[in-house]
Structures are given as C-alpha cells and as structure tokens.
Design an enzyme around this catalytic site. Structure first.
Site, PDB file in Angstrom:
ATOM      1  N   CYS A   1       0.869  -1.169   0.000  1.00 56.29           N
ATOM      2  CA  CYS A   1       0.000   0.000   0.000  1.00 56.29           C
ATOM      3  C   CYS A   1       0.909   1.223   0.000  1.00 56.29           C
ATOM      4  CB  CYS A   1      -0.851   0.058   1.256  1.00 56.29           C
ATOM      5  SG  CYS A   1      -1.864  -1.403   1.493  1.00 56.29           S
TER       6      CYS A   1
ATOM      7  N   ARG B   1       1.340   1.817  -5.977  1.00 55.75           N
ATOM      8  CA  ARG B   1       1.541   0.820  -4.921  1.00 55.75           C
ATOM      9  C   ARG B   1       0.270   0.065  -4.552  1.00 55.75           C
ATOM     10  NH1 ARG B   1       6.354   1.613  -2.170  1.00 55.75           N
ATOM     11  NH2 ARG B   1       5.512   0.506  -0.382  1.00 55.75           N
TER      12      ARG B   1
ATOM     13  N   TRP C   1      -3.749  -1.723  -1.292  1.00 54.88           N
ATOM     14  CA  TRP C   1      -3.663  -2.981  -2.039  1.00 54.88           C
ATOM     15  C   TRP C   1      -4.058  -4.023  -1.009  1.00 54.88           C
ATOM     16  CZ3 TRP C   1      -2.346  -3.891  -7.088  1.00 54.88           C
ATOM     17  CH2 TRP C   1      -2.090  -5.219  -7.433  1.00 54.88           C
TER      18      TRP C   1
ATOM     19  N   ASN D   1       1.006   0.386   5.962  1.00 56.16           N
ATOM     20  CA  ASN D   1       1.413  -0.477   4.848  1.00 56.16           C
ATOM     21  C   ASN D   1       2.163  -1.654   5.443  1.00 56.16           C
ATOM     22  OD1 ASN D   1       2.474  -1.601   2.466  1.00 56.16           O
ATOM     23  ND2 ASN D   1       4.265  -0.270   2.554  1.00 56.16           N
ATOM     24  N   GLY D   2       1.704  -2.874   5.151  1.00 55.81           N
ATOM     25  CA  GLY D   2       2.380  -4.052   5.680  1.00 55.81           C
ATOM     26  C   GLY D   2       1.359  -5.049   6.204  1.00 55.81           C
TER      27      GLY D   2
ATOM     28  N   GLU E   1      11.067 -20.919 -17.955  1.00 54.44           N
ATOM     29  CA  GLU E   1      10.903 -19.540 -17.484  1.00 54.44           C
ATOM     30  C   GLU E   1      12.156 -18.707 -17.798  1.00 54.44           C
ATOM     31  OE1 GLU E   1       8.609 -17.741 -16.816  1.00 54.44           O
ATOM     32  OE2 GLU E   1       9.384 -16.087 -15.647  1.00 54.44           O
TER      33      GLU E   1
ATOM     34  N   LYS F   1      12.086 -15.391 -20.162  1.00 49.11           N
ATOM     35  CA  LYS F   1      12.587 -14.095 -19.681  1.00 49.11           C
ATOM     36  C   LYS F   1      13.613 -13.542 -20.660  1.00 49.11           C
ATOM     37  CE  LYS F   1      10.283 -13.296 -17.550  1.00 49.11           C
ATOM     38  NZ  LYS F   1       9.081 -13.674 -16.847  1.00 49.11           N
TER      39      LYS F   1
ATOM     40  N   GLU G   1      11.944 -12.646 -24.177  1.00 48.64           N
ATOM     41  CA  GLU G   1      10.982 -11.539 -24.290  1.00 48.64           C
ATOM     42  C   GLU G   1      11.615 -10.174 -24.110  1.00 48.64           C
ATOM     43  OE1 GLU G   1       7.710 -11.257 -21.452  1.00 48.64           O
ATOM     44  OE2 GLU G   1       8.918 -12.156 -19.884  1.00 48.64           O
TER      45      GLU G   1
ATOM     46  N   HIS H   1      16.667 -36.702 -28.643  1.00 47.40           N
ATOM     47  CA  HIS H   1      15.511 -36.943 -29.515  1.00 47.40           C
ATOM     48  C   HIS H   1      15.347 -35.817 -30.544  1.00 47.40           C
ATOM     49  CE1 HIS H   1      14.426 -40.324 -27.008  1.00 47.40           C
ATOM     50  NE2 HIS H   1      14.631 -39.544 -25.958  1.00 47.40           N
TER      51      HIS H   1
ATOM     52  N   LYS I   1       1.479  -5.616 -20.462  1.00 49.13           N
ATOM     53  CA  LYS I   1       1.500  -6.259 -19.140  1.00 49.13           C
ATOM     54  C   LYS I   1       0.331  -7.219 -18.988  1.00 49.13           C
ATOM     55  CE  LYS I   1       3.131  -7.031 -15.093  1.00 49.13           C
ATOM     56  NZ  LYS I   1       4.293  -7.918 -15.088  1.00 49.13           N
TER      57      LYS I   1
END
Ligand code: M6R
Length: 606
Positions: A2, A28, A75, A101-102, A479, A483, A486, A502, A601
C-alpha cells in the site's frame, strides 16, 4: 503493498499536497483510498473503495481542510477492498486515525484482547488494532506520543505506520519495521511517505526512517528514536535532485531490477496466505476427480511447478494446460467433477478467463491464484488465493512468478497435510525449508549479481541460447528462456534435458551457450550426463546449482552457485539468477527491459 503519506504544516491547508502525494503513490495499490485531516479539534475522513480519482469525483478530497493529515492508497491484504476496510482506520472515539502499509502478524490476538476491553471493531483489517491500541494506552493516561510508541512495541510483522490525533494536532507519529518509510522537511512542512517520489514534488530534503525506528514529525522538525529502547538516532537529511520518474524506481535503473530485488519481501508476503482459504481450496481440490492448472506465459510455468509439487507432496495429479488450449484440448470432457486452478498475475488474461468461464459453465469448480484483487478472475473463482506481491510495473513477470510459486507450495503442503500424505517430520521439514526461501533469495541476490553480468556478456551476441532442466526445474528452464527471449529478443529454446538426443542436440555446435539447472535430487546424475553431451559438442555451459557440489563444477564453464534449500524448492531460488541474466543481457544489448516491443503487461484479447 500500500502507499501511505502524512503532511503537517504550521499553518494553512495541506490537503492539496496530500492529494497530489497520494496520487503519486497510486502505483503501490489502487483498490481503495482515503484521507484524514484534523480541523478545529475534529477528525474529518473521506475514504471508499475504488481508485483515488473515482473517490475524488464521488466525495472531493479537496473539500477537506486542515494543516495536519494522513492518506492511504490500498492494495488489500486482510479484508475485501471496500469502504469499511479502506484506510484511515480510527479508534472507538474517532479521534485517532492510522494509515498502514504491511501486515501485522499478531493482529488476531491483539484484536481479541482489545475486544475483551470493550473496543468495537468495524473492519476486517489487521490495521484497525493500531488506533484501538493507542486509544487503550491513552485511556490509561498516556499522552498520544507515548501511547503510540507503546502500541507499536506490541506489533509483530511488517509495518510502516502514520498516525494523527485530533487532540494532538501538532504532530504526526510514524514508525517502521520491514515496510519502507521516508521522512521529509521543507517549506514549513514535515512529511512522511512510503517512497521518495511522492515527496520530491514538495521537498528536496529527505531521510529514510531506519528499520525498527519511530519518528515524531512537526512542521519544522523530525526526531527519530529506536522503537525498542527509545535511544535517539542521529541521521542527517539528504538533498535529492531527481525527477519523480527516477525517484519511483527507488534508485534502480529499471522497474524490472527493482522488482527482482523485492522478492525476499514478496515471497514472504505470499507465505502469509490465510490458513482458512488454503484449507477451503484444498478441500475443493481433494473432492475433484481431475485437477487442471490453467495459465499463460510465466504463470503457466508456475502451474508446471505446481503440477510436480502437488504430485510429490500431496500425491495429487494435476495437468498444467496453456489457457488458450484448454477448451479445444479438454473442453468436451470437462465436467462437474473437475477443478480448474487458474493462475494469473493480472486476473484479466483473456485466454485464462475464456477457459474458466467455459469450465464454470460446465459445472467445474474454478479456483484461482491472483495478484490483482477485484480482478475479473477473483469474481469468477469459487475460492481464490491472493499472492500479495504488490503491483508489478515491468512487463516481464519476476516477483509475481516467485509469489505464485510460494502460494502453490503452501497449497501443496496444505493438501498433503489434509490428505494425510506426509508424516509430521516430513511436513515440518518441508514447511521449514519453504519459510527459509525468502532469506535464501536475499542471499542469492547478494551473491550472484557479478556472475550474472559475466553470463550476460557471453549471451549478448549469441545467435541462440538453449536452456535445460529436469524434474521440478524443467519449468525453471522454460521460465529462464521466456525471460531472456521476451526482453533481449535472442531466440531461445528450452526443453526437459532428457529430450536432448531426440532432436534438439543437433542445434549444439561450438560456442552455443547452454544454461543448465542442476538440483541435488534423483535427476542429478542424468542432468550431469546431458551437460557432458552438449559440452563434448562444443557448447559453453552455464550451470546453476546448489553450493558445494564438486561434480557440477567439473562440467561448468561458468558456475553460478546458490545457497542450498531442499531440492524441491529450488525453482524459487534458481529462477533469480535467470531473471538477472535476462535483465543484464537486455541492458547490454541497449534495450529497455521494462518495455519489450509488441508486449503488454496484461493480455486482454484472445
Ligand atoms: O497476468 P497473467 O499472469 O495471466 O499473464 C500471463 C502472461 O501474459 C505473462 O506471464 C507473460 O508471459 C509475461 N510477459 C511474462 O514475463
């Protein structure tokens, strides 16, 4: 995550600045927001769900007036994103307001204690215990400042807190543990905020509040002390000369690098998932005859890891499926007996929504792991887990991937326990290892930066790169490949190393970089022989493994060692160097890793 901000002036109205500062913190979190000011000995509050601008249109923040105030953009973690859970939160007398925040870990026990003393709670947040605790200590005769300090000493967990009192409008009290808080001073005003960017618009004199410290802010002074023993802290204000955009990256050149470095915190937040939701989801999965992990891109790789760990820990078979393939692959057979666990950072990926809407229409149980609360997926899912990674600005998913993994591991262990598939010692061992991962990732970040830069130099001019993994790290190889591809646009290939002979080994020739992941489990000896195979054919091998493994060092041209965890959890620790390799390679190629070409995004079209 937050955003919080507080401003105090000796005279005049601070509301316009508070509003502008709050808008700068919106990245945030943006599911609810609020503001509290003191005017004529009275606390005035505007708060509601929605984005700051929407709330402003509804109530007009600028209709408030006062020379001391605090504000918050949320958030949501504990409690749905609605008006009653929006900050600021107040005590029973509505004279103390708090923004936070937390996550306060011991809030349930504090809440119970306060309720026994007669405090009435309105929200479902962890934060609301703070104004009531301050009130409780003020009832016993302490002034606001001392009551605040005493209250903060009772808190466990992560917090950046700012509080004001209608009866002491001459100060803002604030404190921090783990969550960031920055102080500012200038133009007859004192400030505190979650970040520097929201302050550089008003002052160039800033100072971060240190871990375990509290501050008393007045219009022309800031006094800092340690929470534990009240000892004074002497630290000078620094002059900052940076733009708001530069300041938002908190000193990192790109959001992606900042987000990679946030992972020790974001993994920890994901591991704070609430037990009742985990149990609920686990009971739906247990009752289903088939389980599908449905996701796209990076989230699909998380689903692949999920599939391995569900099988290994809970003996539950789950099929990872690319969301856009789900309907044509399994559509005809989906039924009321099935469970679909959708994994999506945004909760808005069209392919994922298509798959879950289809499955739901056929009676299947839809479950979800998401990062964005109030997203479409959270409305479709019967149960969802909120991974709490905070907003991710870089297009490449980094911290949200490890947040998804942490959530999946916790769910797998819940399922294993509820199904009686692990003994007490095994369960304790796996939980202990899982809760070590945030600290281990912190160590990885401290150790591998230079090695990954060296690898980036090797990769930057490569025609193509190969990534190899086995077992639980097959997904990590995919992954790492995604990364790199992209954001650096280098064609890359990844596959389970057993597939080498193979077909793909025909691509290996002198100098081709091969990135291989070796975990110390049943796959290790096969992986080592796969690395030999490519090395004999001239490949340059970059091997990621756990520290102290001599056999591995013999087959590596470049070895990146990370501190040991149980091999089952290495997807969390091994992906970090791969993220850094992709990042530094893109930077060396002169590209902006935050904004790769042709990508968005959130992919909201099919
Ligand atoms: O929001 P989602 O998790 O559903 O997004 C899925 C993919 O679009 C996303 O992971 C994408 O692959 C990222 N660019 C990967 O870095």
């Amino acid at each position: 995550m937050c955003g919080i901000i507080g401003i105090i002036a000796s005279q005049g109205n601070i509301v316009d600045e508070l509003y502008r500062g709050l808008k700068l913190l919106e990245y945030r979190g943006y599911d609810s927001a609020g503001m509290a000011v003191v005017r004529d000995g009275e606390l005035l509050i505007i708060k509601d769900k929605g984005m700051i601008e929407e709330i402003h249109r509804r109530y007009n923040f600028l209709s408030l007036e006062g020379s001391v105030g605090i504000a918050h953009t949320r958030w949501a973690t504990h409690g749905a994103p609605d008006k009653v859970n929006a900050h600021p939160h107040t005590d029973c007398t509505e004279t103390i307001a708090v923004v936070h925040n937390g996550i306060i870990e011991n809030y349930l026990e504090l809440k119970e204690e306060l309720m026994k003393s007669g405090h009435v709670f309105r929200s479902r947040t962890d934060t609301e215990v703070v104004p009531h605790l301050i009130e409780e200590y003020m009832r016993s005769g302490l002034p606001f400042k001392d009551a605040f300090i005493k209250a903060v000493r009772r808190l466990r967990g992560a917090y950046a807190i700012a509080a004001i009192s209608a009866n002491s409008p001459d100060k803002i009290m604030c404190a921090r543990a783990e969550s960031p808080l920055v102080l500012g001073i200038g133009n007859g005003r004192g400030y505190c905020s979650s970040d520097i960017p929201s302050l550089v618009a008003f002052t160039d004199s800033v100072l971060p509040l240190g871990e375990g410290e509290y501050a008393v802010i007045t219009p022309d002074s800031v006094s800092i002390r340690r929470i534990s023993d009240d000892s004074p802290v002497r630290r000078r204000f620094k002059k900052v000369s940076m733009s708001v955009e530069e300041a938002k990256k908190e000193g990192y050149p790109h959001y992606m690098l900042k987000e990679i470095h946030e992972q020790p915190y974001t993994i920890k937040y994901a591991l704070e998932l609430q037990r009742n939701y985990l149990d609920l989801m686990s009971s739906f999965i247990d009752r289903a005859s088939r389980l599908f992990f449905v996701a796209a891109g990076t989230s699909y790789h998380a689903g692949m890891v999920g599939s391995y760990v569900f099988s290994k820990l809970a003996r539950v078979v789950g099929f990872p499926v690319i969301a856009s393939e789900f309907v044509s692959h399994y559509g005809e057979s989906v039924s009321v007996d099935d469970a679909v666990l959708a994994i999506s950072q945004s909760g808005e990926t069209r392919d994922v929504l298509w798959a879950v809407e289809y499955a739901k229409a056929r009676g299947a149980t839809v479950l979800a792991i998401v990062n964005v609360l109030a997203s479409t997926l959270t409305r479709i899912a019967r149960v969802y887990l909120h991974q709490q990674s905070g907003p991710e600005i870089g297009v490449a998913a980094t911290k949200t991937y490890t947040g998804q993994l942490a959530s999946l591991y916790l769910l797998a262990l819940t399922l294993a326990r509820n199904r009686g598939k692990l003994g007490q010692d095994e369960l304790d061992h796996f939980l202990q290892e899982l809760y070590r991962t945030p600290g281990v990732v912190r160590e990885v970040l401290g150790q591998v930066e230079e090695d990954t830069k060296r690898v980036a130099k090797l990769l930057k001019d490569a025609r193509y790169v190969i990534f190899l993994g086995r077992g639980v790290n097959t997904a990590t190889a995919h992954e790492g490949r995604l990364k790199l591809m992209e954001i650096s646009y280098i064609p890359s290939l990844s596959y389970p190393a057993g597939e080498n002979k193979h077909g793909p080994i025909s691509l290996v020739e002198k100098g081709v970089p091969v990135v291989a992941l070796v975990q110390d489990d049943e796959t290790k000896k096969y992986m080592l022989s796969n690395i030999h195979e490519v090395r004999t054919r001239g490949a340059k091998t970059i091997v990621i493994s756990s520290s102290g493994d001599e056999e591995v060092s013999e087959v590596a041209d470049i070895l990146i060692e990370v501190p040991r965890v149980d091999p089952l959890f290495t997807p969390i620790t091994y992906v970090v160097p791969l993220q850094l390799i992709a990042y530094y390679t893109a930077v060396l190629r002169g590209l902006d890793p935050d904004k790769p070409r042709n990508l968005a995004k959130s992919v909201t079209v099919i």
